[in-house]
Design an enzyme around this catalytic site. Structure first.
Site, PDB file in Angstrom:
ATOM      1  N   LYS A 185       0.830  -1.201   0.000  1.00  0.00           N
ATOM      2  CA  LYS A 185       0.000   0.000   0.000  1.00  0.00           C
ATOM      3  C   LYS A 185       0.875   1.266   0.000  1.00  0.00           C
ATOM      4  O   LYS A 185       2.090   1.183   0.173  1.00  0.00           O
ATOM      5  CB  LYS A 185      -0.945  -0.029   1.216  1.00  0.00           C
ATOM      6  CG  LYS A 185      -1.851  -1.274   1.264  1.00  0.00           C
ATOM      7  CD  LYS A 185      -2.690  -1.457   0.012  1.00  0.00           C
ATOM      8  CE  LYS A 185      -3.905  -2.338   0.171  1.00  0.00           C
ATOM      9  NZ  LYS A 185      -3.713  -3.785   0.281  1.00  0.00           N
TER      10      LYS A 185
HETATM   11  C1  PLP Z   1      -5.036  -4.693   0.827  1.00  0.00           C
HETATM   12  C2  PLP Z   1      -6.514  -4.704   0.769  1.00  0.00           C
HETATM   13  C3  PLP Z   1      -7.294  -5.278   1.788  1.00  0.00           C
HETATM   14  C4  PLP Z   1      -6.712  -6.041   2.934  1.00  0.00           C
HETATM   15  O1  PLP Z   1      -5.791  -5.322   3.701  1.00  0.00           O
HETATM   16  P1  PLP Z   1      -4.883  -6.143   4.729  1.00  0.00           P
HETATM   17  O2  PLP Z   1      -4.221  -5.085   5.543  1.00  0.00           O
HETATM   18  O3  PLP Z   1      -3.927  -6.941   3.913  1.00  0.00           O
HETATM   19  O4  PLP Z   1      -5.788  -7.003   5.540  1.00  0.00           O
HETATM   20  C5  PLP Z   1      -8.669  -5.186   1.696  1.00  0.00           C
HETATM   21  N1  PLP Z   1      -9.270  -4.578   0.673  1.00  0.00           N
HETATM   22  C6  PLP Z   1      -8.569  -4.019  -0.323  1.00  0.00           C
HETATM   23  C7  PLP Z   1      -9.289  -3.313  -1.425  1.00  0.00           C
HETATM   24  C8  PLP Z   1      -7.166  -4.083  -0.319  1.00  0.00           C
HETATM   25  O5  PLP Z   1      -6.472  -3.543  -1.328  1.00  0.00           O
END
Ligand code: PLP
Length: 386
Positions: A185
């Site tokens: 992210k």
């Molecule tokens: C990365 C992501 C998640 C999950 O996030 P985590 O921190 O890995 O649990 C959920 N929804 C979307 C759209 C994502 O890109």
């Protein structure tokens, strides 16, 4: 053969000061949830206009907690998009509720707000929008529907850190907002996330769901009580320390991603027939830069051609209602044509804050041959079938 190093589709940027600070946490004798988590939460809260924030070990956990806080349970329905990481719908199932998918808007690739009303039933409890690639769903229209129909909103803003709607940072407004700090992210804590809450009372209930439902009196566990079957979603101080080291870079990271997006738009060969994302340099945080390959192109061939040119390509995401788990619930091909078309042709080109202008040029230079190979294969296999 390429001589440049492999260009991944994303990579985190961790500065040396953060690496040193993590070393200090490790030496301090306090490595799990503690002062770094509290500091991280305070800084996130300041960024989100003073709203309460609780740090968590993942955004998936954050969405599970949000569903619990919203009272979503057995036989309830939650409206969401089929174009997301599967966590979005998995958490609904884990809450005992049913994900109700509605199709996407081809322009934004996000949930089609026009279709939400028709999907609302007496069992609907919440809407879970997703800002795919960091392009925000229209918050004005979304909350107009939610307010009129008395629905909770759980924003899956996993990809939205640093994005804004009409000048308001995502997280600073709305109902429950879940943000991810997964390694891919825009800012990261390796793994982690946070949930933005409405008030201190909701934040206290979030703390119970975060850690075993345990209530402490003062600093001691003497006289402790447990009021609900909470989970195990606390963030470590090691992770919070990484997150703290990222926050000062957020604005620059977002600005750099917008510059890279601009370069992609300015230099891409439009005669290749790829569908470009919505061009937005003010609201999106450009978490990803995604093209749709020409209809019928073999995505696997495209990805291996690009890989051979030293370039990593991601797929975010196949339409999730076509996964076995959701077909068992009765969903199938043809249910959401826009999401299905996007899901089978979407590719994520390299996009990350420390990427160079020359890296964009390298990707674009490799694109024509890879698109041609992917379309030629289709023609050839069509000929074989004939
Ligand atoms: C990365 C992501 C998640 C999950 O996030 P985590 O921190 O890995 O649990 C959920 N929804 C979307 C759209 C994502 O890109």
């Amino acid at each position: 053969m390429t001589t440049s190093p492999f260009l991944p589709f994303t990579r985190p940027s961790i500065d040396e000061a953060t690496i040193a600070a993590v070393g200090e946490v490790l030496r301090s004798g306090w490595i799990t949830s503690g002062p770094k988590v509290r500091d991280f939460e305070a800084q996130l809260s300041a960024l989100f206009g003073g709203r309460p924030v609780r740090a968590l070990s993942s955004a998936t956990g954050g969405m599970e907690i949000a569903l619990a806080l919203a009272g979503v349970g057995a036989d309830d329905e939650v409206i969401t998009t089929p174009l997301s990481w599967v966590a979005t719908a998995n958490v609904v199932l884990r809450a005992g509720a049913r994900p109700v998918f509605v199709d996407c808007d081809a322009r934004t690739r996000n949930i089609d707000l026009e279709l939400i009303e028709a999907a609302i039933t007496p069992r609907t409890r919440a809407i879970m929008p997703v800002d795919l690639a960091g392009l925000p769903v229209d918050r004005d229209r979304l909350y107009a529907i939610a307010t009129a129909r008395r629905l909770r909103v759980i924003e899956d803003a996993a990809q939205s850190m640093g994005a804004n709607w009409a000048g308001r940072m995502i997280g600073s407004c709305g109902d429950l907002v879940s943000i991810s700090f997964h390694a891919n992210k825009n800012i990261t804590s390796a793994e982690g996330g946070c949930l933005v809450l409405n008030d201190e009372e909701e934040a206290r209930r979030c703390e119970l769901w975060r850690l075993q439902g345990a209530v402490r009196h003062g600093d001691s566990w003497e006289g402790m009580d447990v009021t609900l079957a909470g989970g195990k979603h606390n963030l470590t101080d090691i992770a919070a320390c990484i997150g703290l080291g990222q926050l000062p870079h957020l604005a620059a990271f977002t600005a750099r991603r917008r510059e890279l997006a601009r370069r992609y738009f300015a230099r891409i060969d439009r005669s290749l027939g790829c569908e470009l994302p919505l061009e937005d340099y003010t609201q999106s945080n450009w978490h990803m830069f995604q093209l749709l390959l020409p209809e019928g192109a073999e995505r696997g061939v495209f990805i291996s051609e690009m890989r051979a040119a030293g370039i990593g390509i991601g797929v975010h995401y196949p339409a999730m209602h076509l996964f076995t788990l959701f077909r068992r619930l009765g969903f199938g091909p043809g249910d959401f044509p826009v999401a299905e078309r996007i899901g089978r042709s979407i590719v994520s080109l390299p996009m990350f804050a420390v990427m160079q202008d020359g890296d964009v040029d390298r990707v674009l230079a490799a694109l024509p041959a890879a698109v041609a190979a992917a379309t030629k294969t289709r023609a050839a296999s069509g000929a074989r079938r004939a």
